[in-house]
Each structure stands twice: as structure tokens, then as C-alpha cells.
Design an enzyme around this catalytic site. Structure first.
Site, PDB file in Angstrom:
ATOM      1  N   GLN A 102       6.050  -5.860  12.770  1.00 15.25           N
ATOM      2  CA  GLN A 102       7.198  -4.974  12.579  1.00 15.25           C
ATOM      3  C   GLN A 102       7.190  -3.942  13.705  1.00 15.25           C
ATOM      4  O   GLN A 102       6.159  -3.317  13.972  1.00 15.25           O
ATOM      5  CB  GLN A 102       7.106  -4.270  11.230  1.00 15.25           C
ATOM      6  CG  GLN A 102       8.322  -3.426  10.898  1.00 15.25           C
ATOM      7  CD  GLN A 102       8.125  -2.636   9.610  1.00 15.25           C
ATOM      8  OE1 GLN A 102       7.469  -1.604   9.613  1.00 15.25           O
ATOM      9  NE2 GLN A 102       8.676  -3.136   8.502  1.00 15.25           N
ATOM     10  N   TYR A 152      12.840   6.264  10.063  1.00 12.03           N
ATOM     11  CA  TYR A 152      12.647   5.897  11.459  1.00 12.03           C
ATOM     12  C   TYR A 152      13.976   6.026  12.203  1.00 12.03           C
ATOM     13  O   TYR A 152      15.048   6.146  11.588  1.00 12.03           O
ATOM     14  CB  TYR A 152      12.072   4.484  11.556  1.00 12.03           C
ATOM     15  CG  TYR A 152      10.626   4.435  11.126  1.00 12.03           C
ATOM     16  CD1 TYR A 152       9.601   4.601  12.050  1.00 12.03           C
ATOM     17  CD2 TYR A 152      10.294   4.266   9.789  1.00 12.03           C
ATOM     18  CE1 TYR A 152       8.267   4.588  11.659  1.00 12.03           C
ATOM     19  CE2 TYR A 152       8.957   4.254   9.379  1.00 12.03           C
ATOM     20  CZ  TYR A 152       7.957   4.416  10.323  1.00 12.03           C
ATOM     21  OH  TYR A 152       6.646   4.418   9.928  1.00 12.03           O
ATOM     22  N   ARG A 306       0.278  -2.628  -1.956  1.00 10.90           N
ATOM     23  CA  ARG A 306      -0.690  -1.921  -2.805  1.00 10.90           C
ATOM     24  C   ARG A 306      -1.483  -2.869  -3.703  1.00 10.90           C
ATOM     25  O   ARG A 306      -2.706  -2.704  -3.828  1.00 10.90           O
ATOM     26  CB  ARG A 306       0.021  -0.830  -3.611  1.00 10.90           C
ATOM     27  CG  ARG A 306       0.559   0.306  -2.754  1.00 10.90           C
ATOM     28  CD  ARG A 306       1.364   1.306  -3.553  1.00 10.90           C
ATOM     29  NE  ARG A 306       2.551   0.692  -4.135  1.00 10.90           N
ATOM     30  CZ  ARG A 306       3.374   1.307  -4.990  1.00 10.90           C
ATOM     31  NH1 ARG A 306       3.119   2.541  -5.380  1.00 10.90           N
ATOM     32  NH2 ARG A 306       4.440   0.684  -5.458  1.00 10.90           N
ATOM     33  N   CYS A 329      -3.449  -2.939  -9.651  1.00 13.66           N
ATOM     34  CA  CYS A 329      -3.014  -1.749  -8.925  1.00 13.66           C
ATOM     35  C   CYS A 329      -2.310  -0.819  -9.905  1.00 13.66           C
ATOM     36  O   CYS A 329      -1.372  -1.228 -10.594  1.00 13.66           O
ATOM     37  CB  CYS A 329      -2.058  -2.135  -7.794  1.00 13.66           C
ATOM     38  SG  CYS A 329      -1.273  -0.721  -6.993  1.00 13.66           S
ATOM     39  N   CYS A 332      -0.790   4.367  -8.161  1.00 11.81           N
ATOM     40  CA  CYS A 332      -1.039   5.817  -8.100  1.00 11.81           C
ATOM     41  C   CYS A 332      -0.675   6.398  -6.737  1.00 11.81           C
ATOM     42  O   CYS A 332      -0.520   7.614  -6.593  1.00 11.81           O
ATOM     43  CB  CYS A 332      -2.499   6.123  -8.416  1.00 11.81           C
ATOM     44  SG  CYS A 332      -3.689   5.394  -7.260  1.00 11.81           S
ATOM     45  N   CYS A 335      -3.857   5.582  -2.269  1.00 11.85           N
ATOM     46  CA  CYS A 335      -4.191   4.893  -1.016  1.00 11.85           C
ATOM     47  C   CYS A 335      -3.351   5.430   0.133  1.00 11.85           C
ATOM     48  O   CYS A 335      -3.783   5.428   1.295  1.00 11.85           O
ATOM     49  CB  CYS A 335      -3.981   3.384  -1.173  1.00 11.85           C
ATOM     50  SG  CYS A 335      -2.306   2.914  -1.678  1.00 11.85           S
ATOM     51  N   CYS A 348      -7.815   1.134  -1.091  1.00 10.97           N
ATOM     52  CA  CYS A 348      -7.554   1.440  -2.494  1.00 10.97           C
ATOM     53  C   CYS A 348      -8.489   2.565  -2.920  1.00 10.97           C
ATOM     54  O   CYS A 348      -9.709   2.498  -2.706  1.00 10.97           O
ATOM     55  CB  CYS A 348      -7.775   0.204  -3.364  1.00 10.97           C
ATOM     56  SG  CYS A 348      -7.471   0.495  -5.124  1.00 10.97           S
TER      57      CYS A 348
END
Length: 556
Positions: A102, A152, A306, A329, A332, A335, A348
């Protein structure tokens, strides 16, 4: 027609993927000075590629060394970056996944807005994207994704909130996306039509004055016309109204309070307006829900990061039909937000207290506090063990009964079992200790106390399979897990754990069969509110079945 699912292959332009799962691009904070790939970067992506995803999309990599977000970010701004990126593409592909990169540009990172940019800078930026794509393909990446979303530069140019330009690069939606069209056409002119090219867009910016589906439908159609092969549909993550952890930011990174896939409807809507594949993302770690998104045709692929940080074997466990083994996961976001040092790479943070004080806000007596050493403590002399803190903790730090880090079997179950008077037949009943399903010990009257140890836990769904087997090792003949019906108590703090009681009981029984330990019995029952009052009767029935099973020699 063959049923389409998570593991159905898909072809996008010349890109052939073995399944419909993509590792979503996410900032790893692992680049060396100058934006170069490090060994940690290689290990991070190799591990997730080996996990079984069809496509690994490497994080937003800047096409410019100045217009860039803060942190240790990768770059593809010069030809000097190609060798490191080539190593990265190779380790991903050698691990069995396709590799994508990306590419991005950020004026927000230097405090600018679209109207601050001279036209010369916009023209340079267009060429930087084209050259960045060239470098990515030369490095061996199978696909390039253009970052047209979040906060962005290209998202700022698209947004009706932030693009206040009065020239040909502003105005209506067609003017605001002119630079995007020139980038795509420039890449196609240089690289040809056969190279796969994705774009990520914010279907709804979730910000006052920002783009909604009304504008994004047009944007999606125009991007397809220009030559985009696949749309990666995200949402929110605008920092210009609420900043980090504001509403827009959290809509793009849904936390535990949100249901599964809160942004899937956006991809589903965009899919109606284009003919190219559409990817959805945002809290898709529940494998059953993720599969339903593909099976119901709401999106063509899912993207996640995540859940793969929490358990890099997520894909393999789902494919093997063992979702109960997944390290869940908790959404939360620690991370992303709670790295111990600004230079620490992403990982994590489960079981590390982030000092979010969620436990304090939900404790009926406001007992939890952070001491002078920055450590979470509780005023235990006033605690009534309601389990609220353990159930709501997004990182599962709070050690309470059924928490796997707490030796609950030795501390709570073993003494209760040792206190049973009966030596020929002994059982354990694991029941709910919170909310309207709270069980008291009155049901142990009439002789049940001789055979049965009642163990109350915040939620039976939090009892692990291994813990059940450890209870049997105490000399117990059977376990009855009395869970709750989620549909009758949808506001329960432990609602995400309810379904796991039945799954873990089933897995425990499978293990007993595998080791030919068939004299032991583990059963699960889902109680309604009224059935809690009948738990004594259900327990007597269980004891009767247990006794008959034992007398029968354990045959099933």
C-alpha cells in the site's frame, strides 16, 4: 452454483488468491531511519503470511520522505528502497501468500491542508505515486494498493470537508478526485493494464461535513472506470474532528463496544454500484460472522489485522474447523495506542494493563485504582466478586476465577472437591455468578452437597477446555456447565463469552474420546432465567445420568 466461502479462491485481474482473506495494512512502527525494511519487518510479515491468508497487504508505505505521518514508517520514495522491499515481498511469497504494497502520501503529517499545496506540489505528488507503484512492482509485489482513505493526502483531497481548493483539483466530487484519476491513468500508462491495482477508500468519514455513501458511490464508480481492479472499503479514521480515539477514528478501528463487522454495510452498498471485487474490514475476528459476510455476498473478501496480531494462526485454525482454539482479539486497540515506548513495533498487548480504567468505570464500588508505581490494584476487602471487572476488561488483565492466567482450578475448585463427603460419585457444577442468572447454593440442599461442588464463575463461557480436564484430574466423575442463553440477556457484560461454553465442552468430550477416558462425563446446559431456579432438579438429573453411566462402565 458452487457455494462461495472464506476459502474459495478468487482472481482479480491477473492476481490469483487461494482464499478471500487479506492481512489488512497497518502501521507496524518497524522501519529503520529513512524508511527502510528491518529484520523485524520481515519477521512480522512472514509470520502472518505463513498463517494462511491469501494476500498480505504491507502497511502504508510513503512515496515521499517529507510528506509522511510520524513514527517509524516504511518508504518507497527512492530506488534505494527497492532492495529491502524486494526482500520483504520474497519472504511473504515464500511463506505461501501473495504480496501487496500500500502506498501513501501525508500532508496531515506536516500540518498542511489541500488548499495549502501549490499546484506544482500536486503535480509532483502524482508523479511520486506513479514512481512508487513502479518501484513496488519492480520489487516483486503482486499488487499495489493506493491509499485514498483516512487522514492521508489523497483522502484530504477527496473529502468535501477538507478540500477547499477553487481550482481544477477542488470543487465538486469530480474535481476533488482529479488527482486520483491522473495517478491511476499514469500507473496504467507506465505499467500496463495487466498489473493488479487496488484502492482503499473511506465509504463514510463519520465526521461532520465529510464524505458519506452519497459521494463515495460516485467515487467508486469513477475509480473503476479509470482502471482500479478492486476496492478496499474502510471508514472513518479522520483526525481533524476528535483526533486520535475520536468517533471517526474508532469507527475505522471498532472496539469491543461495537458489534461484529459494524462497517460491512458500507462495502455491501458500494458493491451494488461497481462490478469489481470489494473488500470489507473492521472487527471481523469472529470466524462465523466473517464467513457469513462472504457466503451472503455482502463483500468479496475480508481484511483483518488485529485478530492476526492476537493469533497469527487464526486462518489455519478456522480452516481446520477448530475456531475454539483461536486466541480471541478483544478489540481493545492497545496494540495501536499503548506501545510502551514510541519506537516499539506493533504487537498484541493482551494481558498487559493499558491503564484504560474500564474496570474502574464499571465497578459498582469504584475499587480499582492505579498505584504510585503505575500498577493496577483493587480494594479487595470490599469486593463482592461480581466479576464485572473481569468481564469488561478489554485485555483480560483482571485475574478473576475463570481467567486462564489465574490458577482457578487449584485455588477454587480443588478445595471444594476435597470437601465433598461422597467418595464414590463426585461432580462439579459450574454456574453463573453475575446478573439475573446468579446461582446461590440453596440448590445443594437435600443431599446434593455430598456429591456436588458448586463453583460460581463470572461466565461459564470463560472456562477453558484445559481447565475442565484439570477438574477431572481431581477425581471428579463429571462436570455440568450451566451457561446462559445470549438472546435472553443481550446486555450481559460477558455476552461475547456465552457461545464458548458449548464449544469448549464439545472439545473436552472429543479429547476424552481420543484418550479413551469415557468414564468421565462433561455436559453443558443453557439456562433461561426461570431454569436457574430449577438448577437443583437439573443437577439431580445429571447425577442420575452420571451414576448410570458409571455403573454401565462408561460405554457411550
Amino acid at each position: 452454483m458452487e457455494k462461495v466461502g472464506l476459502f474459495t479462491p478468487i482472481k482479480i485481474n491477473t492476481l490469483e488468491l487461494k482464499n478471500r482473506m487479506m492481512m489488512s495494512p497497518a502501521f507496524s512502527n518497524s522501519a529503520a531511519p529513512g524508511g527502510f525494511v528491518t529484520d523485524w519487518t520481515l519477521r512480522h510479515y512472514q509470520k502472518r503470511a505463513a498463517a494462511g491468508v491469501g494476500l498480505v497487504m504491507v502497511e502504508h508505505t510513503s512515496v515521499n520522505g517529507y510528506y509522511i505521518h510520524g513514527g517509524n514508517r516504511l518508504q518507497v520514495s527512492t530506488d534505494q528502497h527497492i532492495p529491502g522491499l524486494a526482500r520483504l515481498a520474497k519472504v511473504i511469497k515464500d511463506a505461501g501468500a501473495k504480496a501487496g504494497l500500500q502506498i501513501a502520501h501525508s500532508i496531515h503529517g506536516v500540518g498542511l491542508k489541500p488548499e495549502d499545496l501549490p499546484k506544482r506540489v500536486i503535480m509532483e505528488m502524482i508523479q511520486e505515486f506513479i514512481q512508487g507503484a513502479r518501484r513496488a512492482y519492480e520489487a516483486g509485489f503482486d499488487v499495489v494498493e493506493l491509499h485514498f482513505a483516512h487522514t492521508y493526502t489523497m483522502a484530504d483531497m477527496l473529502s468535501r470537508r477538507t478540500n477547499r481548493r477553487l481550482d481544477e483539483y477542488g470543487g465538486d466530487v469530480y474535481g476533488r478526485m482529479r488527482a486520483h484519476q491522473e495517478i491511476i491513468l499514469g500507473i496504467r500508462e507506465m505499467m500496463g493494464r495487466d498489473v493488479p491495482l487496488f484502492a482503499v477508500i473511506s465509504a463514510d468519514e463519520f465526521i461532520i461535513g465529510g464524505n458519506t455513501l452519497k459521494q463515495t458511490r460516485i467515487i467508486a464508480q469513477e475509480l473503476e472506470k479509470c482502471g482500479i481492479d478492486c476496492l478496499d472499503v474502510t471508514a472513518g479514521v479522520r483526525f481533524d474532528d476528535g483526533g486520535l480515539k475520536g468517533y471517526s477514528d474508532l469507527r475505522g478501528k471498532p472496539t469491543v463496544e461495537y458489534p461484529d463487522g459494524p462497517n460491512v454495510y458500507l462495502a455491501e452498498d458500494i458493491k451494488k454500484y461497481v462490478t469489481i471485487p470489494v473488500i470489507t474490514r473492521g472487527k471481523l475476528g469472529n470466524p462465523e460472522f466473517a464467513a457469513s459476510v462472504i457466503e451472503q455476498g455482502r463483500a468479496d473478501m475480508i481484511a483483518m489485522i488485529r485478530p492476526l496480531l492476537a493469533d497469527d494462526k487464526w486462518v489455519k485454525k478456522v480452516q481446520a474447523g477448530r475456531p475454539e482454539l483461536i486466541k480471541i482479539c478483544m478489540a481493545c486497540n492497545n496494540c495501536l495506542y499503548k506501545r510502551r515506548h514510541p519506537d516499539d513495533p506493533i504487537k498484541c498487548m493482551e494481558r498487559e494493563c493499558a491503564q484504560c480504567l474500564t474496570c474502574l468505570r464499571n465497578c459498582p464500588y469504584h475499587l480499582p485504582f492505579i498505584n504510585e508505581n503505575g500498577v493496577l490494584e483493587f480494594g479487595n476487602e470490599w469486593c463482592d466478586e461480581c466479576g464485572m471487572c473481569a468481564g469488561i476488561c478489554p485485555a483480560h488483565v483482571v485475574r478473576f476465577h475463570a481467567n486462564p492466567q489465574y490458577d482457578w482450578v487449584a485455588d477454587q475448585v480443588a478445595p471444594a472437591v476435597q470437601g465433598l463427603k461422597s467418595k464414590d460419585l463426585r461432580a462439579v457444577v459450574i454456574a453463573c455468578a453475575s446478573g439475573p442468572y446468579r446461582c446461590d447454593d440453596k440448590f445443594l440442599a437435600d443431599g446434593l452437597a455430598h456429591n456436588v461442588a458448586l463453583i460460581r464463575v463470572p461466565c461459564p463461557g470463560r472456562v477453558e477446555t484445559l481447565q475442565m480436564l484439570c477438574i477431572l484430574e481431581l477425581g471428579v466423575d463429571g462436570i455440568l456447565v450451566a451457561g446462559c442463553r445470549l438472546e435472553e440477556n443481550p446486555e450481559c457484560k460477558f455476552r461475547h463469552h456465552h457461545p464458548w461454553a458449548a464449544r469448549r465442552v464439545a472439545r473436552a468430550n472429543e479429547i476424552l474420546q481420543e484418550v479413551v477416558l469415557t468414564r468421565k462425563v462433561i455436559e453443558e446446559v443453557e439456562l433461561t432465567g426461570l431454569q436457574v431456579l430449577e438448577l437443583s432438579g437439573l443437577t439431580r438429573d445429571f447425577i442420575s445420568r452420571l451414576r448410570a453411566h458409571k455403573e454401565d462402565g462408561g460405554s457411550r
